[in-house]
Design an enzyme around this catalytic site. Structure first.
Site, PDB file in Angstrom:
ATOM      1  CE1 TYR A 176      -8.837   8.453 -15.271  1.00 33.14           C
ATOM      2  CE2 TYR A 176      -6.554   9.443 -15.280  1.00 33.14           C
ATOM      3  CZ  TYR A 176      -8.151   9.515 -14.837  1.00 33.14           C
ATOM      4  OH  TYR A 176      -8.672  10.844 -14.414  1.00 33.14           O
ATOM      5  N   GLY A 224      -9.607   4.613  -6.151  1.00 36.45           N
ATOM      6  CA  GLY A 224      -8.044   3.910  -6.239  1.00 36.45           C
ATOM      7  C   GLY A 224      -7.100   4.503  -5.532  1.00 36.45           C
ATOM      8  CB  SER A 254      -2.485   5.468 -16.520  1.00 42.45           C
ATOM      9  OG  SER A 254      -2.794   6.907 -16.761  1.00 42.45           O
ATOM     10  CB  THR A 255      -2.106   0.257 -14.990  1.00 45.00           C
ATOM     11  OG1 THR A 255      -1.937   0.067 -13.532  1.00 45.00           O
ATOM     12  CG2 THR A 255      -1.010   0.517 -15.758  1.00 45.00           C
ATOM     13  N   GLY A 256      -5.300   1.420 -13.739  1.00 43.66           N
ATOM     14  CA  GLY A 256      -6.480   1.108 -12.966  1.00 43.66           C
ATOM     15  C   GLY A 256      -7.658   1.470 -13.927  1.00 43.66           C
ATOM     16  CG  ASP A 311      -6.941  11.145  -6.274  1.00 45.27           C
ATOM     17  OD1 ASP A 311      -7.659  11.487  -7.192  1.00 45.27           O
ATOM     18  OD2 ASP A 311      -6.211  11.459  -5.537  1.00 45.27           O
ATOM     19  CG  ASP A 346      -1.788   1.281   1.259  1.00 46.41           C
ATOM     20  OD1 ASP A 346      -2.684   1.266   2.274  1.00 46.41           O
ATOM     21  OD2 ASP A 346      -1.547   2.258   0.716  1.00 46.41           O
ATOM     22  CB  ILE A 347       1.378   3.932  -2.302  1.00 50.41           C
ATOM     23  CG1 ILE A 347       2.834   4.998  -3.021  1.00 50.41           C
ATOM     24  CG2 ILE A 347       0.188   4.679  -2.433  1.00 50.41           C
ATOM     25  CD1 ILE A 347       2.759   5.283  -4.173  1.00 50.41           C
TER      26      ILE A 347
HETATM   27  N1  APR Z   1      -1.318   1.496  -2.982  1.00 46.58           N
HETATM   28  C1  APR Z   1      -0.782   1.284  -4.155  1.00 46.58           C
HETATM   29  N2  APR Z   1      -1.458   1.187  -5.400  1.00 46.58           N
HETATM   30  C2  APR Z   1      -2.639   1.441  -5.351  1.00 46.58           C
HETATM   31  C3  APR Z   1      -3.375   1.652  -4.223  1.00 46.58           C
HETATM   32  C4  APR Z   1      -2.684   1.691  -3.008  1.00 46.58           C
HETATM   33  N3  APR Z   1      -3.106   1.939  -1.871  1.00 46.58           N
HETATM   34  N4  APR Z   1      -4.753   1.489  -4.492  1.00 46.58           N
HETATM   35  C5  APR Z   1      -4.844   1.343  -5.886  1.00 46.58           C
HETATM   36  N5  APR Z   1      -3.754   1.092  -6.323  1.00 46.58           N
HETATM   37  C6  APR Z   1      -3.314   0.907  -7.732  1.00 46.58           C
HETATM   38  C7  APR Z   1      -4.357   0.136  -8.686  1.00 46.58           C
HETATM   39  O1  APR Z   1      -4.630  -1.152  -8.340  1.00 46.58           O
HETATM   40  C8  APR Z   1      -3.591   0.282  -9.862  1.00 46.58           C
HETATM   41  O2  APR Z   1      -2.755  -0.667 -10.100  1.00 46.58           O
HETATM   42  O3  APR Z   1      -3.009   2.026  -8.545  1.00 46.58           O
HETATM   43  C9  APR Z   1      -2.922   1.711  -9.612  1.00 46.58           C
HETATM   44  C10 APR Z   1      -3.577   2.701 -10.606  1.00 46.58           C
HETATM   45  O4  APR Z   1      -4.981   2.771 -10.469  1.00 46.58           O
HETATM   46  P1  APR Z   1      -6.120   3.813 -10.121  1.00 46.58           P
HETATM   47  O5  APR Z   1      -5.725   4.230  -8.597  1.00 46.58           O
HETATM   48  O6  APR Z   1      -7.447   3.368 -10.702  1.00 46.58           O
HETATM   49  O7  APR Z   1      -5.506   5.222 -11.089  1.00 46.58           O
HETATM   50  P2  APR Z   1      -5.463   5.247 -12.415  1.00 46.58           P
HETATM   51  O8  APR Z   1      -5.787   4.336 -13.435  1.00 46.58           O
HETATM   52  O9  APR Z   1      -4.441   6.281 -12.759  1.00 46.58           O
HETATM   53  O10 APR Z   1      -6.992   6.262 -12.491  1.00 46.58           O
HETATM   54  C11 APR Z   1      -7.072   7.584 -12.113  1.00 46.58           C
HETATM   55  O11 APR Z   1      -8.863   7.130 -10.807  1.00 46.58           O
HETATM   56  O12 APR Z   1      -9.064   7.194  -8.477  1.00 46.58           O
HETATM   57  C12 APR Z   1      -9.168   7.870  -9.589  1.00 46.58           C
HETATM   58  O13 APR Z   1      -9.191  10.131  -9.092  1.00 46.58           O
HETATM   59  C13 APR Z   1      -8.397   9.015  -9.858  1.00 46.58           C
HETATM   60  O14 APR Z   1      -9.789   9.877 -11.670  1.00 46.58           O
HETATM   61  C14 APR Z   1      -8.427   9.328 -11.416  1.00 46.58           C
HETATM   62  C15 APR Z   1      -8.367   7.834 -11.781  1.00 46.58           C
END
Ligand code: APR
Length: 173
Positions: free
Chosen positions: A122, A33, A118-120, A35, A11-12
């Site tokens: 997005y 996610g 961007s891999t979640g 964020d 967890d970051i």
């Molecule tokens: N620690 C580390 N990595 C995490 C955590 C965490 N606590 N929570 C989620 N992740 C991972 C996800 O599993 C994925 O592999 O972060 C990666 C990015 O996924 P997202 O958080 O969905 O980010 P992204 O794909 O860049 O989309 C951004 O999602 O949350 C919203 O406000 C954000 O609109 C923006 C969009």
């Protein structure tokens, strides 16, 4: 140089680093996610600060304090939403990493942690996004002496295995 890189599952928001990178959206007002996790862990002062920043264009980065996070700084970057690959997504993702490293250099941080930008939500293809992340990191570390540690914090096994595999390809000497 490859010894400066650490790939881990976790967890970051728990990482004891100088700066964590947030995968934000252009409003910088939080989301789901990573964020959402960063805003929850940092507490309400983070949103108060990011509200004043007034947004961030895709591909760029903005800095805030970390508040209740272990990290002193949060580097918010906005990755591209995957639209099929013909909307400059690769270049925008690469610029996210370049701008985060630029911000880290300006802050004078020694350790930084990245999520898989961007891999979640997005939907950027994981394999290609990981290549971009590691290639940009390699390029930066070839010119930088200040950073002692770059962590890639993977939130699941698929991301973790992908980073490990592509790390060997990108950093094979
Ligand atoms: N620690 C580390 N990595 C995490 C955590 C965490 N606590 N929570 C989620 N992740 C991972 C996800 O599993 C994925 O592999 O972060 C990666 C990015 O996924 P997202 O958080 O969905 O980010 P992204 O794909 O860049 O989309 C951004 O999602 O949350 C919203 O406000 C954000 O609109 C923006 C969009």
């Amino acid at each position: 140089m490859k010894e400066k890189i650490e790939i881990l599952k976790g967890d970051i928001t728990k990482q004891q680093v100088d700066a964590v990178v947030n995968a934000a959206n252009t409003s910088l007002l939080g989301g789901g996610g990573v964020d959402g996790a960063i805003h929850r862990a940092a507490g309400p002062e983070l949103l108060e600060e990011t509200r004043k920043i007034g947004g961030c264009p895709t591909g760029e980065a903005r800095v805030s304090k970390g508040y209740r996070l272990p990290a002193k700084w949060v580097i918010h970057t906005v990755g591209p939403i995957w639209r099929g690959g013909n909307s400059n997504e690769e270049e925008l993702l690469a610029s996210c990493y370049r701008n985060c490293f630029k911000a880290a250099r300006e802050l004078g941080v020694k350790t930084i942690a990245f999520p898989s930008i961007s891999t979640g939500a997005y939907r950027f293809p994981l394999e290609r996004a990981t290549e971009i992340a590691l290639e940009e990191t390699k390029s930066f570390l070839e010119t930088d002496r200040a950073l002692s540690k770059v962590l890639f914090v993977c939130f699941g096994d698929e991301v973790f295995q992908t980073y490990k595999r592509i790390f060997e390809q990108v950093f094979e000497e």
